[in-house]
Design a protein around this motif. Structure first.
Motif, PDB file in Angstrom:
ATOM      1  N   ILE A  48       1.536 -32.383 -52.247  1.00  0.00           N
ATOM      2  CA  ILE A  48       2.442 -31.232 -52.238  1.00  0.00           C
ATOM      3  C   ILE A  48       2.578 -30.720 -50.811  1.00  0.00           C
ATOM      4  CG2 ILE A  48       2.805 -28.879 -53.083  1.00  0.00           C
ATOM      5  CD1 ILE A  48       1.185 -29.629 -55.550  1.00  0.00           C
ATOM      6  N   ASP A  49       3.784 -30.802 -50.307  1.00  0.00           N
ATOM      7  CA  ASP A  49       4.029 -30.384 -48.925  1.00  0.00           C
ATOM      8  C   ASP A  49       4.120 -28.861 -48.853  1.00  0.00           C
ATOM      9  OD1 ASP A  49       4.562 -30.504 -46.237  1.00  0.00           O
ATOM     10  OD2 ASP A  49       6.727 -30.756 -46.508  1.00  0.00           O
ATOM     11  N   ALA A  50       3.225 -28.273 -48.079  1.00  0.00           N
ATOM     12  CA  ALA A  50       3.220 -26.812 -47.924  1.00  0.00           C
ATOM     13  C   ALA A  50       3.186 -26.468 -46.439  1.00  0.00           C
ATOM     14  CB  ALA A  50       2.013 -26.207 -48.630  1.00  0.00           C
ATOM     15  N   GLN A  51       4.103 -25.614 -46.024  1.00  0.00           N
ATOM     16  CA  GLN A  51       4.173 -25.186 -44.636  1.00  0.00           C
ATOM     17  C   GLN A  51       3.729 -23.727 -44.545  1.00  0.00           C
ATOM     18  OE1 GLN A  51       4.816 -27.132 -42.081  1.00  0.00           O
ATOM     19  NE2 GLN A  51       5.221 -28.922 -43.381  1.00  0.00           N
ATOM     20  N   PRO A  52       2.532 -23.482 -44.027  1.00  0.00           N
ATOM     21  CA  PRO A  52       2.068 -22.085 -43.917  1.00  0.00           C
ATOM     22  C   PRO A  52       2.979 -21.272 -43.001  1.00  0.00           C
ATOM     23  CG  PRO A  52       0.263 -23.642 -43.559  1.00  0.00           C
ATOM     24  CD  PRO A  52       1.529 -24.440 -43.543  1.00  0.00           C
ATOM     25  N   VAL A  53       3.195 -20.034 -43.391  1.00  0.00           N
ATOM     26  CA  VAL A  53       3.976 -19.103 -42.570  1.00  0.00           C
ATOM     27  C   VAL A  53       2.990 -18.176 -41.865  1.00  0.00           C
ATOM     28  CG1 VAL A  53       5.705 -17.289 -42.556  1.00  0.00           C
ATOM     29  CG2 VAL A  53       5.938 -19.221 -44.143  1.00  0.00           C
ATOM     30  N   ILE A  54       2.988 -18.247 -40.532  1.00  0.00           N
ATOM     31  CA  ILE A  54       2.030 -17.465 -39.739  1.00  0.00           C
ATOM     32  C   ILE A  54       2.784 -16.400 -38.959  1.00  0.00           C
ATOM     33  CG2 ILE A  54       0.264 -17.549 -37.941  1.00  0.00           C
ATOM     34  CD1 ILE A  54      -0.202 -20.481 -38.669  1.00  0.00           C
ATOM     35  N   SER A  55       2.340 -15.172 -39.105  1.00  0.00           N
ATOM     36  CA  SER A  55       2.934 -14.073 -38.336  1.00  0.00           C
ATOM     37  C   SER A  55       1.837 -13.384 -37.528  1.00  0.00           C
ATOM     38  CB  SER A  55       3.617 -13.068 -39.261  1.00  0.00           C
ATOM     39  OG  SER A  55       2.695 -12.524 -40.188  1.00  0.00           O
ATOM     40  N   GLU A  56       2.212 -12.965 -36.321  1.00  0.00           N
ATOM     41  CA  GLU A  56       1.223 -12.347 -35.429  1.00  0.00           C
ATOM     42  C   GLU A  56       1.784 -11.037 -34.876  1.00  0.00           C
ATOM     43  OE1 GLU A  56      -0.330 -13.390 -31.056  1.00  0.00           O
ATOM     44  OE2 GLU A  56      -1.035 -14.846 -32.563  1.00  0.00           O
ATOM     45  N   ARG A  57       0.941 -10.031 -34.792  1.00  0.00           N
ATOM     46  CA  ARG A  57       1.315  -8.741 -34.218  1.00  0.00           C
ATOM     47  C   ARG A  57       0.272  -8.343 -33.181  1.00  0.00           C
ATOM     48  NH1 ARG A  57       2.859  -7.746 -39.664  1.00  0.00           N
ATOM     49  NH2 ARG A  57       5.073  -7.184 -39.860  1.00  0.00           N
ATOM     50  N   GLN A  58       0.766  -7.696 -32.131  1.00  0.00           N
ATOM     51  CA  GLN A  58      -0.122  -7.165 -31.099  1.00  0.00           C
ATOM     52  C   GLN A  58       0.233  -5.706 -30.840  1.00  0.00           C
ATOM     53  OE1 GLN A  58      -0.275  -9.582 -27.559  1.00  0.00           O
ATOM     54  NE2 GLN A  58      -0.413 -11.501 -28.704  1.00  0.00           N
ATOM     55  N   ALA A  59      -0.757  -4.926 -30.539  1.00  0.00           N
ATOM     56  CA  ALA A  59      -0.544  -3.504 -30.264  1.00  0.00           C
ATOM     57  C   ALA A  59      -1.729  -2.986 -29.467  1.00  0.00           C
ATOM     58  CB  ALA A  59      -0.365  -2.712 -31.556  1.00  0.00           C
ATOM     59  N   VAL A  60      -1.645  -1.718 -29.090  1.00  0.00           N
ATOM     60  CA  VAL A  60      -2.748  -1.065 -28.359  1.00  0.00           C
ATOM     61  C   VAL A  60      -3.116   0.203 -29.119  1.00  0.00           C
ATOM     62  CG1 VAL A  60      -3.501  -0.010 -26.204  1.00  0.00           C
ATOM     63  CG2 VAL A  60      -1.983  -2.011 -26.153  1.00  0.00           C
ATOM     64  N   LEU A  61      -4.361   0.330 -29.449  1.00  0.00           N
ATOM     65  CA  LEU A  61      -4.836   1.491 -30.194  1.00  0.00           C
ATOM     66  C   LEU A  61      -4.891   2.712 -29.275  1.00  0.00           C
ATOM     67  CD1 LEU A  61      -5.799   1.615 -33.192  1.00  0.00           C
ATOM     68  CD2 LEU A  61      -8.141   1.600 -32.309  1.00  0.00           C
ATOM     69  N   PRO A  62      -4.395   3.864 -29.696  1.00  0.00           N
ATOM     70  CA  PRO A  62      -4.453   5.077 -28.858  1.00  0.00           C
ATOM     71  C   PRO A  62      -5.905   5.441 -28.517  1.00  0.00           C
ATOM     72  CG  PRO A  62      -2.989   5.392 -30.732  1.00  0.00           C
ATOM     73  CD  PRO A  62      -3.696   4.110 -30.972  1.00  0.00           C
ATOM     74  N   PRO A  63      -6.135   6.048 -27.361  1.00  0.00           N
ATOM     75  CA  PRO A  63      -7.498   6.407 -26.931  1.00  0.00           C
ATOM     76  C   PRO A  63      -8.294   7.224 -27.943  1.00  0.00           C
ATOM     77  CG  PRO A  63      -5.983   6.613 -25.101  1.00  0.00           C
ATOM     78  CD  PRO A  63      -5.147   6.315 -26.302  1.00  0.00           C
ATOM     79  N   PRO A  64      -7.695   8.239 -28.622  1.00  0.00           N
ATOM     80  CA  PRO A  64      -8.498   8.997 -29.603  1.00  0.00           C
ATOM     81  C   PRO A  64      -9.041   8.119 -30.739  1.00  0.00           C
ATOM     82  CG  PRO A  64      -6.507  10.200 -29.046  1.00  0.00           C
ATOM     83  CD  PRO A  64      -6.353   8.828 -28.472  1.00  0.00           C
ATOM     84  N   LEU A  65      -8.197   7.194 -31.201  1.00  0.00           N
ATOM     85  CA  LEU A  65      -8.648   6.308 -32.268  1.00  0.00           C
ATOM     86  C   LEU A  65      -9.656   5.294 -31.755  1.00  0.00           C
ATOM     87  CD1 LEU A  65      -5.314   5.643 -34.201  1.00  0.00           C
ATOM     88  CD2 LEU A  65      -7.142   7.251 -34.748  1.00  0.00           C
ATOM     89  N   LEU A  66      -9.476   4.862 -30.508  1.00  0.00           N
ATOM     90  CA  LEU A  66     -10.446   3.955 -29.899  1.00  0.00           C
ATOM     91  C   LEU A  66     -11.809   4.626 -29.791  1.00  0.00           C
ATOM     92  CD1 LEU A  66     -10.870   1.170 -28.671  1.00  0.00           C
ATOM     93  CD2 LEU A  66     -10.154   2.115 -26.456  1.00  0.00           C
ATOM     94  N   ALA A  67     -11.804   5.922 -29.457  1.00  0.00           N
ATOM     95  CA  ALA A  67     -13.060   6.672 -29.389  1.00  0.00           C
ATOM     96  C   ALA A  67     -13.718   6.769 -30.762  1.00  0.00           C
ATOM     97  CB  ALA A  67     -12.799   8.068 -28.832  1.00  0.00           C
ATOM     98  N   THR A  68     -12.892   6.905 -31.800  1.00  0.00           N
ATOM     99  CA  THR A  68     -13.424   6.935 -33.166  1.00  0.00           C
ATOM    100  C   THR A  68     -14.103   5.618 -33.512  1.00  0.00           C
ATOM    101  OG1 THR A  68     -11.676   8.463 -33.857  1.00  0.00           O
ATOM    102  CG2 THR A  68     -12.830   7.248 -35.595  1.00  0.00           C
ATOM    103  N   LEU A  69     -13.472   4.516 -33.113  1.00  0.00           N
ATOM    104  CA  LEU A  69     -14.081   3.216 -33.356  1.00  0.00           C
ATOM    105  C   LEU A  69     -15.395   3.063 -32.595  1.00  0.00           C
ATOM    106  CD1 LEU A  69     -11.184   0.573 -33.316  1.00  0.00           C
ATOM    107  CD2 LEU A  69     -12.463   1.448 -35.270  1.00  0.00           C
ATOM    108  N   ALA A  70     -15.422   3.580 -31.357  1.00  0.00           N
ATOM    109  CA  ALA A  70     -16.631   3.455 -30.534  1.00  0.00           C
ATOM    110  C   ALA A  70     -17.816   4.185 -31.162  1.00  0.00           C
ATOM    111  CB  ALA A  70     -16.361   3.986 -29.132  1.00  0.00           C
TER     112      ALA A  70
END
Length: 205
Positions: A48-70
């Motif tokens: 069965i021939d199957a072609q995966p569909v791959i999507s990619e997104r890039q972004a930058v997390l805002p500093p306040p949220l980055l601090a929350t992650l830290a």
């Protein structure tokens, strides 16, 4: 008198078995069709021939949220981060635990028929999200195997297996009750038992 009692007992069992048999068959019907079809697709997965569909997104997390992650060391991504990802980056993540290290947060999200992952750099907030969709055939194949279906699907498979056993055993009991009038019953049943074992013994290594 004894013969009349035996006939009444047999009739009562027949009625009860027929009821269990049709109820279990009704409960299992759609799922049996699904599992039978996916049994074929799994057996011919290489064809069965199957072609995966791959999507990619890039972004930058805002500093306040980055601090929350830290400030977070384990567990799922904070609620504020998940909301920002859904709103600003159109990235949907759930509450499963992420992998936390000194410089990165990594979240894997496997699912039936695909998978996704998210990596966030704790130094600069850069994030990469990749989603892979392998199609409907892969989706149902994974459901057949119980891969990444979650707790509800896990228990559904167990309940479906029990209902299928009930369907098979009541069918066997009904065959036993009608066997005297159907001489081919046990030879055909024995054939269904012997053939798989012969194939295993002769062709499966």
């Amino acid at each position: 008198m004894a013969e009349r009692v035996n006939k009444k007992t047999k009739a009562r069992w027949l009625k009860q078995l027929h009821q269990w048999h049709w109820i279990s068959s009704a409960l299992c019907l759609i799922s049996m069709v699904l599992f039978s079809v996916t049994g074929i697709t799994l057996n011919h997965a290489a064809d069965i021939d199957a072609q995966p569909v791959i999507s990619e997104r890039q972004a930058v997390l805002p500093p306040p949220l980055l601090a929350t992650l830290a400030q977070t060391e384990r567990g799922p991504l904070p609620e504020t981060v998940r909301r920002w990802l859904a709103r600003e980056a159109e990235i949907q993540v759930d509450r499963r635990d992420a992998q936390w290290s000194a410089d990165e947060v990594y979240l894997a999200q496997p699912r039936p028929g695909g998978d996704a992952w998210l990596a966030i750099d704790l130094g600069n907030g850069e994030l990469i999200h990749e989603d892979t969709d392998r199609g409907w055939v892969a989706f149902f194949n994974d459901l057949h195997k119980g891969r990444h279906g979650g707790a509800v699907w896990f228990w559904f498979i167990d309940l479906f297996a029990v209902a299928t056993l009930l369907f098979a055993l009541t069918g066997l009991a009904l065959m036993a009750l009608h066997a005297k009038r159907r001489p081919a019953t046990w030879p055909v049943t024995a054939l269904g038992l012997i053939v798989p074992w012969l194939l295993i013994a002769l062709f499966v290594h």
